[in-house]
Scaffold this active site. Structure first.
Site, PDB file in Angstrom:
ATOM      1  N   HIS A 103      -5.085  31.383   7.552  1.00  0.00           N
ATOM      2  CA  HIS A 103      -4.627  30.047   7.914  1.00  0.00           C
ATOM      3  C   HIS A 103      -5.605  29.403   8.900  1.00  0.00           C
ATOM      4  O   HIS A 103      -5.781  28.183   8.909  1.00  0.00           O
ATOM      5  CB  HIS A 103      -3.219  30.133   8.504  1.00  0.00           C
ATOM      6  CG  HIS A 103      -2.600  28.790   8.757  1.00  0.00           C
ATOM      7  ND1 HIS A 103      -2.410  27.855   7.757  1.00  0.00           N
ATOM      8  CD2 HIS A 103      -2.143  28.209   9.903  1.00  0.00           C
ATOM      9  CE1 HIS A 103      -1.854  26.757   8.278  1.00  0.00           C
ATOM     10  NE2 HIS A 103      -1.698  26.955   9.575  1.00  0.00           N
TER      11      HIS A 103
ATOM     12  N   TYR B  24       8.581  27.563   0.456  1.00  0.00           N
ATOM     13  CA  TYR B  24       8.427  28.935   0.974  1.00  0.00           C
ATOM     14  C   TYR B  24       9.095  29.133   2.329  1.00  0.00           C
ATOM     15  O   TYR B  24       9.288  30.254   2.774  1.00  0.00           O
ATOM     16  CB  TYR B  24       6.955  29.362   1.028  1.00  0.00           C
ATOM     17  CG  TYR B  24       6.052  28.539   1.925  1.00  0.00           C
ATOM     18  CD1 TYR B  24       6.141  28.609   3.308  1.00  0.00           C
ATOM     19  CD2 TYR B  24       5.097  27.691   1.375  1.00  0.00           C
ATOM     20  CE1 TYR B  24       5.320  27.844   4.127  1.00  0.00           C
ATOM     21  CE2 TYR B  24       4.267  26.938   2.182  1.00  0.00           C
ATOM     22  CZ  TYR B  24       4.381  27.019   3.562  1.00  0.00           C
ATOM     23  OH  TYR B  24       3.572  26.262   4.356  1.00  0.00           O
ATOM     24  N   GLU B  25       9.443  28.030   2.993  1.00  0.00           N
ATOM     25  CA  GLU B  25      10.163  28.162   4.262  1.00  0.00           C
ATOM     26  C   GLU B  25      11.644  28.420   4.017  1.00  0.00           C
ATOM     27  O   GLU B  25      12.396  28.646   4.969  1.00  0.00           O
ATOM     28  CB  GLU B  25      10.014  26.882   5.089  1.00  0.00           C
ATOM     29  CG  GLU B  25       8.581  26.574   5.505  1.00  0.00           C
ATOM     30  CD  GLU B  25       8.456  25.169   6.083  1.00  0.00           C
ATOM     31  OE1 GLU B  25       9.035  24.917   7.148  1.00  0.00           O
ATOM     32  OE2 GLU B  25       7.803  24.328   5.461  1.00  0.00           O
TER      33      GLU B  25
ATOM     34  N   HIS C 260       4.345  20.771  15.439  1.00  0.00           N
ATOM     35  CA  HIS C 260       5.181  19.598  15.728  1.00  0.00           C
ATOM     36  C   HIS C 260       6.168  19.365  14.599  1.00  0.00           C
ATOM     37  O   HIS C 260       5.961  19.752  13.453  1.00  0.00           O
ATOM     38  CB  HIS C 260       4.322  18.372  16.012  1.00  0.00           C
ATOM     39  CG  HIS C 260       3.607  17.848  14.816  1.00  0.00           C
ATOM     40  ND1 HIS C 260       4.097  16.824  14.062  1.00  0.00           N
ATOM     41  CD2 HIS C 260       2.458  18.237  14.235  1.00  0.00           C
ATOM     42  CE1 HIS C 260       3.268  16.588  13.075  1.00  0.00           C
ATOM     43  NE2 HIS C 260       2.265  17.437  13.152  1.00  0.00           N
TER      44      HIS C 260
ATOM     45  N   HIS D  64       8.351  22.930   3.092  1.00  0.00           N
ATOM     46  CA  HIS D  64       7.912  23.646   1.892  1.00  0.00           C
ATOM     47  C   HIS D  64       9.020  24.552   1.355  1.00  0.00           C
ATOM     48  O   HIS D  64       9.876  25.011   2.112  1.00  0.00           O
ATOM     49  CB  HIS D  64       6.697  24.520   2.215  1.00  0.00           C
ATOM     50  CG  HIS D  64       5.530  23.764   2.756  1.00  0.00           C
ATOM     51  ND1 HIS D  64       5.400  23.451   4.083  1.00  0.00           N
ATOM     52  CD2 HIS D  64       4.422  23.258   2.136  1.00  0.00           C
ATOM     53  CE1 HIS D  64       4.275  22.777   4.261  1.00  0.00           C
ATOM     54  NE2 HIS D  64       3.665  22.644   3.113  1.00  0.00           N
TER      55      HIS D  64
ATOM     56  N   MET E 216       0.377  25.178  -2.360  1.00  0.00           N
ATOM     57  CA  MET E 216       1.799  25.503  -2.207  1.00  0.00           C
ATOM     58  C   MET E 216       2.685  24.275  -1.982  1.00  0.00           C
ATOM     59  O   MET E 216       3.790  24.401  -1.454  1.00  0.00           O
ATOM     60  CB  MET E 216       1.981  26.444  -1.012  1.00  0.00           C
ATOM     61  CG  MET E 216       1.107  27.692  -1.043  1.00  0.00           C
ATOM     62  SD  MET E 216       1.312  28.649   0.463  1.00  0.00           S
ATOM     63  CE  MET E 216      -0.102  29.771   0.349  1.00  0.00           C
ATOM     64  N   SER E 217       2.207  23.093  -2.366  1.00  0.00           N
ATOM     65  CA  SER E 217       3.032  21.898  -2.085  1.00  0.00           C
ATOM     66  C   SER E 217       2.794  20.827  -3.137  1.00  0.00           C
ATOM     67  O   SER E 217       2.236  21.087  -4.197  1.00  0.00           O
ATOM     68  CB  SER E 217       2.667  21.342  -0.694  1.00  0.00           C
ATOM     69  OG  SER E 217       1.377  20.765  -0.715  1.00  0.00           O
TER      70      SER E 217
ATOM     71  N   SER F  89      -1.220  19.888   5.479  1.00  0.00           N
ATOM     72  CA  SER F  89      -1.694  20.845   6.484  1.00  0.00           C
ATOM     73  C   SER F  89      -3.018  20.428   7.101  1.00  0.00           C
ATOM     74  O   SER F  89      -3.995  20.198   6.388  1.00  0.00           O
ATOM     75  CB  SER F  89      -1.942  22.218   5.856  1.00  0.00           C
ATOM     76  OG  SER F  89      -0.752  22.828   5.529  1.00  0.00           O
TER      77      SER F  89
ATOM     78  N   ALA G 184      -3.771  20.639   1.720  1.00  0.00           N
ATOM     79  CA  ALA G 184      -4.884  21.578   1.789  1.00  0.00           C
ATOM     80  C   ALA G 184      -4.746  22.506   0.588  1.00  0.00           C
ATOM     81  O   ALA G 184      -3.632  22.889   0.227  1.00  0.00           O
ATOM     82  CB  ALA G 184      -4.814  22.381   3.081  1.00  0.00           C
TER      83      ALA G 184
ATOM     84  N   ASN H 227     -10.803  26.190   1.526  1.00  0.00           N
ATOM     85  CA  ASN H 227     -11.358  27.544   1.340  1.00  0.00           C
ATOM     86  C   ASN H 227     -11.571  27.774  -0.149  1.00  0.00           C
ATOM     87  O   ASN H 227     -10.922  27.123  -0.981  1.00  0.00           O
ATOM     88  CB  ASN H 227     -10.371  28.595   1.878  1.00  0.00           C
ATOM     89  CG  ASN H 227      -9.009  28.461   1.212  1.00  0.00           C
ATOM     90  OD1 ASN H 227      -8.201  27.592   1.578  1.00  0.00           O
ATOM     91  ND2 ASN H 227      -8.755  29.283   0.223  1.00  0.00           N
TER      92      ASN H 227
HETATM   93  N1  HPA Z   1      -4.025  28.942  -1.802  1.00  0.00           N
HETATM   94  C1  HPA Z   1      -2.852  28.305  -1.653  1.00  0.00           C
HETATM   95  N2  HPA Z   1      -2.637  27.363  -0.747  1.00  0.00           N
HETATM   96  C2  HPA Z   1      -3.675  27.018   0.038  1.00  0.00           C
HETATM   97  C3  HPA Z   1      -4.922  27.635  -0.074  1.00  0.00           C
HETATM   98  C4  HPA Z   1      -5.107  28.656  -1.045  1.00  0.00           C
HETATM   99  O1  HPA Z   1      -6.198  29.252  -1.208  1.00  0.00           O
HETATM  100  N3  HPA Z   1      -5.716  27.051   0.872  1.00  0.00           N
HETATM  101  C5  HPA Z   1      -4.972  26.125   1.498  1.00  0.00           C
HETATM  102  N4  HPA Z   1      -3.734  26.093   1.009  1.00  0.00           N
END
Ligand code: HPA
Length: 274
Positions: A246, A84-85, A61, A82, A210-211, A30, A112, A234
């Site tokens: 996001h 979750y999709e 994209h 992913h 998440m990946s 991401s 990320a 974050n």
């Molecule tokens: N949690 C899960 N996935 C993420 C996060 C998070 O805080 N930040 C970026 N991807």
């Protein structure tokens, strides 16, 4: 079935790129896929033109493979799908399995992630030392295909210590310090609750995301080596003083772009050349 599909995809990549094999694959996570556009002399193939490749539906994209010579042939995978999709795990890991079938002995997974461990700060680049699979899911569920790997693959060192050392050395050389930490895989797509983040911390996690974990498991199953790198975009929920979004994730990724490019411009030739 999976094996044949992977072989077919690898043959299509060889055909379209004119390269019979690749040595290193990189999955850009991401906010990081802009790196593919910075490479000159790459041959680009849309995922939709590679038989069997799942095409990301949600992001701006659709996903593309970039083949480039960096002292050795490197395959950049810009865009991933992913769980979750709604994708099944064999689809989630299809691209990295194809990369290994194409000859890649090293797969670099980037993502990320939220910072959960002490001292993690937005903008940090963190080498993944190990992972916690908190989803109860695995891409290896079902009958094992011995052509891919063994039924009970060892997971003592999913993220190669030697590759981490090499990445640390490159990071020092180019002035991009790298931390190390444990990544906990949550299914998403909702971010974690503060209680879930505390649970993950107590279990030893420094990062939540998440990946990457299913891809790492599938790559190790096939015997190739993994280097994992998280960009902390974050502070994780409950540690962050503000709600997660996001937009925050993509804004931090954009701010880290220059350091990420500097690191990868130095790291990939090192991995591809030897
Ligand atoms: N949690 C899960 N996935 C993420 C996060 C998070 O805080 N930040 C970026 N991807």
């Amino acid at each position: 079935m999976t094996y044949q599909a992977i072989t077919r995809a690898a043959a299509a990549i060889a055909d379209r790129t004119g390269r019979q094999s690749h040595r290193v694959a990189v999955v850009l996570g991401s906010g990081l896929s802009g790196y593919a556009g910075s490479l000159s002399g790459a041959t680009t193939i849309a995922y939709e033109d590679i038989p069997g490749f799942p095409v990301p539906r949600v992001e701006g994209h659709a996903g593309s493979l970039h083949s480039v010579d960096l002292g050795g042939p490197v395959m950049i995978l810009a865009g991933r799908v992913h769980t979750y999709e709604g994708w099944e795990l064999p689809d989630v890991v299809f691209a990295v399995r194809t990369a290994v079938a194409s000859g890649c002995g090293i797969v670099v997974l980037t993502n990320a992630a939220g910072g959960a461990g002490d001292g993690m700060a937005p903008g940090d680049l963190v080498l993944i030392r190990d992972h916690l699979n908190l989803t109860g899911r695995t891409p290896l569920l079902g009958p094992n295909d011995d052509r891919l790997g063994p039924r009970f693959p060892d997971m003592s060192e999913v993220y190669s210590a030697e590759l981490r050392r090499r990445a640390q050395r490159v990071g020092e050389r180019v002035g991009v310090p790298l931390r190390e930490g444990v990544y906990a895989w949550f299914l998403g797509p909702s971010y974690e609750t503060p209680a879930e983040v505390q649970m993950a911390r107590r279990l030893g996690a420094d990062l939540v995301g998440m990946s990457s974990v299913p891809e790492a498991v599938a790559v190790r199953h096939m015997g190739a080596r993994v280097l994992g790198l998280s960009l902390v975009t974050n502070l994780a929920a409950g540690i962050s003083p503000t709600p997660l979004s996001h937009e925050e994730v993509t804004a931090t990724a954009a701010a880290a772009r220059e350091r990420f490019h500097r690191l990868f411009d130095a790291l990939l030739p090192e991995l591809a050349g030897g």
